[in-house]
Design a protein around this motif. Structure first.
Motif, PDB file in Angstrom:
ATOM      1  N   GLY A  15      15.057 -11.493  -4.031  1.00  0.00           N
ATOM      2  CA  GLY A  15      15.351 -12.152  -2.114  1.00  0.00           C
ATOM      3  C   GLY A  15      15.484 -10.283  -1.506  1.00  0.00           C
ATOM      4  O   GLY A  15      14.291 -10.680  -0.153  1.00  0.00           O
ATOM      5  N   GLY A  16      14.625  -9.429  -1.815  1.00  0.00           N
ATOM      6  CA  GLY A  16      14.771  -8.549  -1.137  1.00  0.00           C
ATOM      7  C   GLY A  16      13.148  -8.317  -0.663  1.00  0.00           C
ATOM      8  O   GLY A  16      12.337  -8.789  -1.478  1.00  0.00           O
ATOM      9  N   SER A  17      12.656  -7.206   0.159  1.00  0.00           N
ATOM     10  CA  SER A  17      11.672  -7.075   0.323  1.00  0.00           C
ATOM     11  C   SER A  17      11.272  -5.225  -0.030  1.00  0.00           C
ATOM     12  O   SER A  17      12.133  -4.556  -0.201  1.00  0.00           O
ATOM     13  N   LEU A  18       9.850  -4.748  -0.077  1.00  0.00           N
ATOM     14  CA  LEU A  18       9.310  -3.644  -0.015  1.00  0.00           C
ATOM     15  C   LEU A  18       8.434  -3.583   0.826  1.00  0.00           C
ATOM     16  O   LEU A  18       7.170  -4.172   0.105  1.00  0.00           O
ATOM     17  N   ARG A  19       7.488  -2.048   0.881  1.00  0.00           N
ATOM     18  CA  ARG A  19       5.776  -2.556   1.761  1.00  0.00           C
ATOM     19  C   ARG A  19       5.070  -1.352   0.490  1.00  0.00           C
ATOM     20  O   ARG A  19       5.760  -0.981   0.916  1.00  0.00           O
ATOM     21  N   LEU A  20       4.464  -2.272   0.069  1.00  0.00           N
ATOM     22  CA  LEU A  20       3.320  -1.229  -1.115  1.00  0.00           C
ATOM     23  C   LEU A  20       2.524   0.256   0.377  1.00  0.00           C
ATOM     24  O   LEU A  20       1.684  -1.374   0.772  1.00  0.00           O
ATOM     25  N   SER A  21       1.949   0.969  -0.031  1.00  0.00           N
ATOM     26  CA  SER A  21       1.286   1.713   0.366  1.00  0.00           C
ATOM     27  C   SER A  21      -0.485   2.429  -0.526  1.00  0.00           C
ATOM     28  O   SER A  21       0.111   2.571  -1.202  1.00  0.00           O
ATOM     29  N   CYS A  22      -1.712   2.429  -0.666  1.00  0.00           N
ATOM     30  CA  CYS A  22      -2.381   3.004  -0.867  1.00  0.00           C
ATOM     31  C   CYS A  22      -3.661   3.225  -0.260  1.00  0.00           C
ATOM     32  O   CYS A  22      -4.379   3.086   0.249  1.00  0.00           O
ATOM     33  N   VAL A  23      -3.338   4.417  -0.679  1.00  0.00           N
ATOM     34  CA  VAL A  23      -4.567   5.498   0.343  1.00  0.00           C
ATOM     35  C   VAL A  23      -6.002   5.385  -0.350  1.00  0.00           C
ATOM     36  O   VAL A  23      -5.110   6.029  -1.135  1.00  0.00           O
ATOM     37  N   PHE A  24      -6.908   5.299  -0.339  1.00  0.00           N
ATOM     38  CA  PHE A  24      -7.701   5.153  -0.868  1.00  0.00           C
ATOM     39  C   PHE A  24      -8.768   6.288   0.202  1.00  0.00           C
ATOM     40  O   PHE A  24      -9.250   6.547   1.040  1.00  0.00           O
ATOM     41  N   SER A  25      -9.820   6.651  -1.026  1.00  0.00           N
ATOM     42  CA  SER A  25     -10.736   8.378  -0.143  1.00  0.00           C
ATOM     43  C   SER A  25     -11.958   7.901  -1.256  1.00  0.00           C
ATOM     44  O   SER A  25     -11.957   7.984  -2.163  1.00  0.00           O
ATOM     45  N   GLY A  26     -12.772   9.194  -1.161  1.00  0.00           N
ATOM     46  CA  GLY A  26     -13.983   9.188  -2.173  1.00  0.00           C
ATOM     47  C   GLY A  26     -15.180   8.355  -1.209  1.00  0.00           C
ATOM     48  O   GLY A  26     -15.392   8.235   0.130  1.00  0.00           O
ATOM     49  N   PRO A  27     -16.516   8.694  -1.627  1.00  0.00           N
ATOM     50  CA  PRO A  27     -17.747   9.196  -1.318  1.00  0.00           C
ATOM     51  C   PRO A  27     -17.770   7.081  -1.338  1.00  0.00           C
ATOM     52  O   PRO A  27     -19.064   6.518  -0.753  1.00  0.00           O
TER      53      PRO A  27
END
Length: 122
Positions: A15-27
């Motif tokens: 019933g709870g919440s979480l927030r995921l992040s994804c940092v992307f980089s590259g050519p």
């Protein structure tokens, strides 16, 4: 070389919440749709959600519709997954990747980041 760095996982009660992040980089990291995937213990990795490069289109696997929201901020090179009303069956390692095409469920790259563990207790 594309780089993908996931974060934001952890433990939560059902019933709870979480927030995921994804940092992307590259050519080869601009102009592509992106998605979130997850892999539960003993199971194959599965597609969870996808979003266009401009963020104007999203789609989800049936089991998370109405509970998860994918979004992105290209100025920050960051992809997000807001997860609400979490269930024990959401427990998995979550990964981000670029998509082969918008609307599909296949990753563009064979490279994966380290993922972020999400554990939901009942």
């Amino acid at each position: 070389q594309v780089q993908l760095i996931e974060s934001g996982g952890g433990w939560a009660q059902a019933g709870g919440s979480l927030r995921l992040s994804c940092v992307f980089s590259g050519p080869a990291s601009s102009g592509y749709s992106m998605g979130w995937f997850r892999q539960a213990a003993g199971k194959e990795r599965e597609f969870v959600a996808g979003i266009t490069w401009f963020g104007d289109g999203t789609y989800y696997t049936d089991s998370v519709k109405g509970r998860f929201t994918i979004s992105r901020d290209n100025a920050k090179n960051t992809l997000y997954l807001q997860m609400n009303t979490l269930k024990p069956e959401d427990t998995a390692v979550y990964y981000c990747n670029f998509l082969l095409q918008y609307g599909g469920t296949l990753p563009r790259h064979g490279y994966w980041g380290q993922g972020t563990q999400v554990t939901i207790s009942s």
